[in-house]
Design an enzyme around this catalytic site. Structure first.
Site, PDB file in Angstrom:
ATOM      1  N   CYS A  11      -6.263  71.685 -27.874  1.00  0.00           N
ATOM      2  CA  CYS A  11      -7.361  72.382 -28.545  1.00  0.00           C
ATOM      3  C   CYS A  11      -7.534  71.860 -29.973  1.00  0.00           C
ATOM      4  CB  CYS A  11      -7.074  73.872 -28.603  1.00  0.00           C
ATOM      5  SG  CYS A  11      -6.682  74.577 -27.011  1.00  0.00           S
ATOM      6  N   ARG A  54     -10.239  66.540 -28.325  1.00  0.00           N
ATOM      7  CA  ARG A  54      -8.939  67.174 -28.090  1.00  0.00           C
ATOM      8  C   ARG A  54      -8.971  68.146 -26.908  1.00  0.00           C
ATOM      9  NH1 ARG A  54      -5.574  66.791 -32.705  1.00  0.00           N
ATOM     10  NH2 ARG A  54      -4.378  68.547 -31.936  1.00  0.00           N
ATOM     11  N   TRP A  90      -8.881  73.394 -24.600  1.00  0.00           N
ATOM     12  CA  TRP A  90      -8.379  72.851 -23.330  1.00  0.00           C
ATOM     13  C   TRP A  90      -7.632  74.006 -22.694  1.00  0.00           C
ATOM     14  CZ3 TRP A  90      -3.437  71.638 -21.167  1.00  0.00           C
ATOM     15  CH2 TRP A  90      -3.507  70.855 -20.016  1.00  0.00           C
ATOM     16  N   ASN A 125      -4.198  77.101 -30.827  1.00  0.00           N
ATOM     17  CA  ASN A 125      -3.862  75.910 -30.046  1.00  0.00           C
ATOM     18  C   ASN A 125      -2.389  76.035 -29.683  1.00  0.00           C
ATOM     19  OD1 ASN A 125      -3.254  73.347 -29.100  1.00  0.00           O
ATOM     20  ND2 ASN A 125      -3.452  72.343 -31.097  1.00  0.00           N
ATOM     21  N   GLY A 126      -2.068  76.038 -28.389  1.00  0.00           N
ATOM     22  CA  GLY A 126      -0.658  76.129 -27.980  1.00  0.00           C
ATOM     23  C   GLY A 126      -0.490  77.082 -26.822  1.00  0.00           C
ATOM     24  N   GLU A 148      -0.600  51.104 -14.947  1.00  0.00           N
ATOM     25  CA  GLU A 148      -1.570  51.492 -15.971  1.00  0.00           C
ATOM     26  C   GLU A 148      -3.000  51.298 -15.449  1.00  0.00           C
ATOM     27  OE1 GLU A 148      -1.817  53.116 -18.513  1.00  0.00           O
ATOM     28  OE2 GLU A 148      -3.493  52.379 -19.695  1.00  0.00           O
ATOM     29  N   LYS A 199      -5.736  54.285 -15.165  1.00  0.00           N
ATOM     30  CA  LYS A 199      -7.065  54.241 -15.808  1.00  0.00           C
ATOM     31  C   LYS A 199      -8.154  54.524 -14.788  1.00  0.00           C
ATOM     32  CE  LYS A 199      -6.204  54.551 -19.053  1.00  0.00           C
ATOM     33  NZ  LYS A 199      -5.064  54.479 -19.893  1.00  0.00           N
ATOM     34  N   GLU A 242      -8.139  58.259 -13.678  1.00  0.00           N
ATOM     35  CA  GLU A 242      -8.544  59.171 -14.765  1.00  0.00           C
ATOM     36  C   GLU A 242     -10.053  59.213 -14.978  1.00  0.00           C
ATOM     37  OE1 GLU A 242      -6.093  59.465 -18.768  1.00  0.00           O
ATOM     38  OE2 GLU A 242      -6.218  57.418 -18.045  1.00  0.00           O
ATOM     39  N   HIS A 295       7.075  47.645   2.809  1.00  0.00           N
ATOM     40  CA  HIS A 295       8.008  48.744   3.079  1.00  0.00           C
ATOM     41  C   HIS A 295       7.271  50.072   3.257  1.00  0.00           C
ATOM     42  CE1 HIS A 295      11.384  46.092   2.442  1.00  0.00           C
ATOM     43  NE2 HIS A 295      10.849  45.693   1.309  1.00  0.00           N
ATOM     44  N   LYS A 306      -7.170  64.972 -24.847  1.00  0.00           N
ATOM     45  CA  LYS A 306      -6.383  64.052 -25.662  1.00  0.00           C
ATOM     46  C   LYS A 306      -5.284  64.873 -26.326  1.00  0.00           C
ATOM     47  CE  LYS A 306      -6.705  59.745 -27.266  1.00  0.00           C
ATOM     48  NZ  LYS A 306      -6.607  58.685 -26.246  1.00  0.00           N
TER      49      LYS A 306
HETATM   50  C1  F6R Z   1      -3.782  58.079 -20.210  1.00  0.00           C
HETATM   51  C2  F6R Z   1      -3.396  58.841 -21.373  1.00  0.00           C
HETATM   52  C3  F6R Z   1      -2.210  59.718 -21.272  1.00  0.00           C
HETATM   53  C4  F6R Z   1      -1.349  59.597 -22.550  1.00  0.00           C
HETATM   54  C5  F6R Z   1      -0.203  60.601 -22.508  1.00  0.00           C
HETATM   55  C6  F6R Z   1       0.713  60.465 -23.705  1.00  0.00           C
HETATM   56  O1  F6R Z   1      -4.922  57.322 -20.453  1.00  0.00           O
HETATM   57  O2  F6R Z   1      -4.018  58.789 -22.392  1.00  0.00           O
HETATM   58  O3  F6R Z   1      -1.454  59.430 -20.125  1.00  0.00           O
HETATM   59  O4  F6R Z   1      -0.867  58.292 -22.632  1.00  0.00           O
HETATM   60  O5  F6R Z   1      -0.725  61.903 -22.469  1.00  0.00           O
HETATM   61  O6  F6R Z   1       0.007  60.636 -24.883  1.00  0.00           O
HETATM   62  P1  F6R Z   1       0.598  60.125 -26.253  1.00  0.00           P
HETATM   63  O7  F6R Z   1       0.640  58.636 -26.209  1.00  0.00           O
HETATM   64  O8  F6R Z   1      -0.350  60.636 -27.299  1.00  0.00           O
HETATM   65  O9  F6R Z   1       1.972  60.713 -26.383  1.00  0.00           O
END
Ligand code: F6R
Length: 609
Positions: free
Chosen positions: A2, A27, A74, A99-100, A482, A486, A489, A505, A604
């Site tokens: 948040c 966020r 969020w 937030n939390g 990765e 991507k 997501e 396997h 984020k």
């Molecule tokens: C994927 C992504 C998440 C972050 C993860 C860790 O695209 O962004 O998987 O990598 O939440 O976040 P940080 O790096 O901020 O600890």
């Protein structure tokens, strides 16, 4: 997670709060809201749509005030519906944003219900609002500042809050533990926010609250009391958060902008590196690096994959045993601690609760040597580690991490070289050669970015699929992970990554002509083995999409699509191979019409466990 912004001033603060929300929206974006005090009453607007919708509501009501709080959410407790959107009220007298997560919210809810408090939302936040209200109502606390101090002592979990009430019209109180909150200082006005970007252009003077701090803000004063009830000062710093960082410019999405920015981000991360010296990581680095005999990497998501890549480098070049753990798992399993291990946390935000808690747990087990690789210098993670390397990716707004990942890899490679050198495993010639390669990396990335039109052509095929497989080997297996992350997501296509040798396997059973198989094919020692894996897929009718180094001699064929990368880039090849996978995910998402920068259910900076 948040985002919070609050202001107490002598002017109308609604536009400052709304602009702050716009900048904090990355966020969390399940809902948003604003509350102000006007003519002795609380006024509120909330939306389960985006900030732009809230702005329309706010304009329509011409709401204005010299004090207010705003929030972008969020959802954790309570689904994203209007009643759960913040600001939350208690008895139409007091309002709060949070937030939390409050872990003991159920017992507090029962206690407050038995006192006659009615709950209109499913949020844990309403518990805090009523708790503060009850402390004031009963006379246990004579004012809001005291009530918040007493209330927060009863909360288990993580919180950053901002609260005000109509009976104390020019006072705002904030508190933090486990979630970020900063104080912004103005002239005859003061602010609270989750990060400095929210207030860029309004103030550049900030104090970062510490764990357990409670702050009282008026227009002309800021008073901070720490968790031991002692009045404290927190250093006021000038932070030049750049509001332009959130301007999209010529780009359609932040993800696109941030992918394109990678050559710059890596060059900036390398700025000031004229040689491989331990001091790059802090004054105590040499002493610590000489003492340690293993590395434990803790991280989540994309940052975890950076750690998996670094394990290959650290073990092959520096010959140092390295384990990499998903932070949220490490915290809850019994491991064998090694006091001579260097605990490395990797994080874009430096706020990720899982990683911070894992770090604290690792330290509690007696592993006191810690290093953070982080993109935010003022973050909690940097504050809790002895050594640091700050990536200079710049603000990353797109929820899917892109430039943060490649700058993390750059920093981790520097760490590898530093440890290799201290262990006499890096000759001067090798050091020079690696440094040259690192400096040339931005140019090499430009040539990979130039492949975008070919990737766009592939993305139309991917957009029609519901599943995809990603294959890589060795150093490039984490890059396959990765790439799959991507794609899922941002495009919502189910994607899985396998080390190519594992295919036979089990996962080979999934391969049909409906399942595109993305293959990362660097011209390294495993390329011949990988060619056999490609054949295994092809003979089962699978469709291959191969990113092949120019010198790998992998040719287009029926059912085998090839995009030719530059020539093999040695140990740094994973960084180059990441970029086309980011572009593939991005363009596939665009073709499917998803909300690329704000994928459903995500946020984020995940500041809750
Ligand atoms: C994927 C992504 C998440 C972050 C993860 C860790 O695209 O962004 O998987 O990598 O939440 O976040 P940080 O790096 O901020 O600890």
């Amino acid at each position: 997670m948040c985002g919070i912004v609050g202001a107490v001033a002598k002017r109308n603060v609604v536009s400052i709060l709304m602009e702050g929300l716009r900048r904090l929206e990355y966020r969390g974006y399940d809902s948003c809201g604003i509350a102000v005090l006007k003519d002795g009453a609380l006024h509120r607007a909330r939306s389960v749509s985006r900030v732009i919708d809230l702005a329309t509501q706010v304009e329509a009501t011409a709401i204005s005030s010299d004090m207010g709080i705003a929030h972008t959410r969020w959802a954790t407790h309570g689904e994203p519906v209007v009643v759960n959107a913040h600001p939350i009220f208690s008895c139409d007298e007091l309002t709060i944003v949070h937030n939390g997560i409050i872990e003991n919210h159920e017992s507090l809810r029962e206690e407050l219900s038995s006192q006659g408090y009615e709950f209109f939302s499913q949020t844990d936040t309403e518990v805090i609002a009523h708790l503060i209200h009850a402390l004031l109502q009963s006379g246990v606390a004579e004012d809001l500042f005291k009530a918040v101090r007493l209330a927060t002592k009863r909360l288990d979990g993580a919180y950053a809050i901002a609260v005000f009430r109509k009976q104390e019209p020019h006072l705002m109180v904030g508190a933090r533990a486990g979630s970020p909150l900063i104080v912004g200082f103005g002239d005859g006005e003061n602010f609270l926010a989750s990060d400095a970007l929210a207030l860029a252009g309004t103030t550049d003077k900030f104090a970062y609250l510490e764990e357990g701090d409670v702050v009282a803000l008026t227009r002309d004063s800021v008073t901070i009391i720490n968790r031991k009830d002692i009045s404290v000062e927190r250093q006021v710093r000038r932070v030049h958060a750049y509001s332009g960082a959130i301007d999209l410019g010529q780009y359609r999405h932040y993800m696109q902008k941030e992918i394109i920015e990678q050559p710059h981000a890596i060059a900036d991360t390398m700025e000031g590196v004229s040689g491989i010296v331990p001091e790059l990581f802090g004054y105590e680095a040499e002493h610590i690096f000489k003492h340690i005999n293993s590395i434990l990497i803790l991280a989540c998501g994309t940052s975890y994959y950076a750690g998996l890549t670094a394990k290959h480098w650290l073990e092959s070049l520096a010959k140092i045993p390295t384990s990499v753990e998903v932070a949220s798992e490490y915290r809850y399993r019994q491991s064998v601690p090694n006091p001579r291990s260097l605990v490395v946390t990797i994080s874009q935000s430096g706020e990720t609760a899982d990683t911070i808690v894992a770090l604290q747990y690792a330290k509690a087990l007696g592993q006191k040597h810690t290093l953070a690789i982080c993109n935010v210098s003022t973050s909690a993670m940097v504050g809790q580690t002895t050594l640091h390397y700050l990536t200079r990716a710049g603000v990353e707004i797109g929820v899917a991490s892109t430039k943060a990942f490649t700058t993390q890899l750059t920093a981790l490679f520097l760490l590898t070289l530093t440890l290799a050198k201290l262990r006499n495993r890096l000759s001067t010639a090798e050091e020079d050669a690696y440094l040259k390669q690192l400096r040339h990396l931005p140019m090499a990335l430009y040539s990979v970015l130039a492949l975008e039109p070919q990737i766009i052509a592939w993305s139309d095929d991917f957009a029609k699929c519901e599943h995809a497989l990603f294959l890589g080997r060795g150093l490039h297996y984490p890059i396959a992970l990765e790439g799959a992350l991507k794609l899922k997501e941002v495009s919502y296509i189910h994607a899985e990554a396998y080390p190519a040798g594992e295919l036979k396997h089990g996962p080979l059973a999934l391969v049909t002509d409906k399942m595109p198989v993305v293959t990362i094919a660097p011209n390294d020692a495993l390329v011949e083995k990988l060619k056999s894996n490609i054949q295994e897929v092809r003979t089962r009718g699978g469709r291959l999409y191969v990113f092949a180094d120019a010198d790998s001699n992998i040719q287009h064929d029926d059912g085998v699509h090839v995009i030719r990368m530059p020539e093999h880039y040695g140990q740094l090849s994973p960084i180059l191979h990441t970029v086309p996978l980011q572009l593939l995910a991005y363009h596939t998402a665009c073709a499917r019409g998803t909300d690329v920068d704000k994928p459903r259910n995500l946020a984020k900076s995940v500041t809750v466990e």
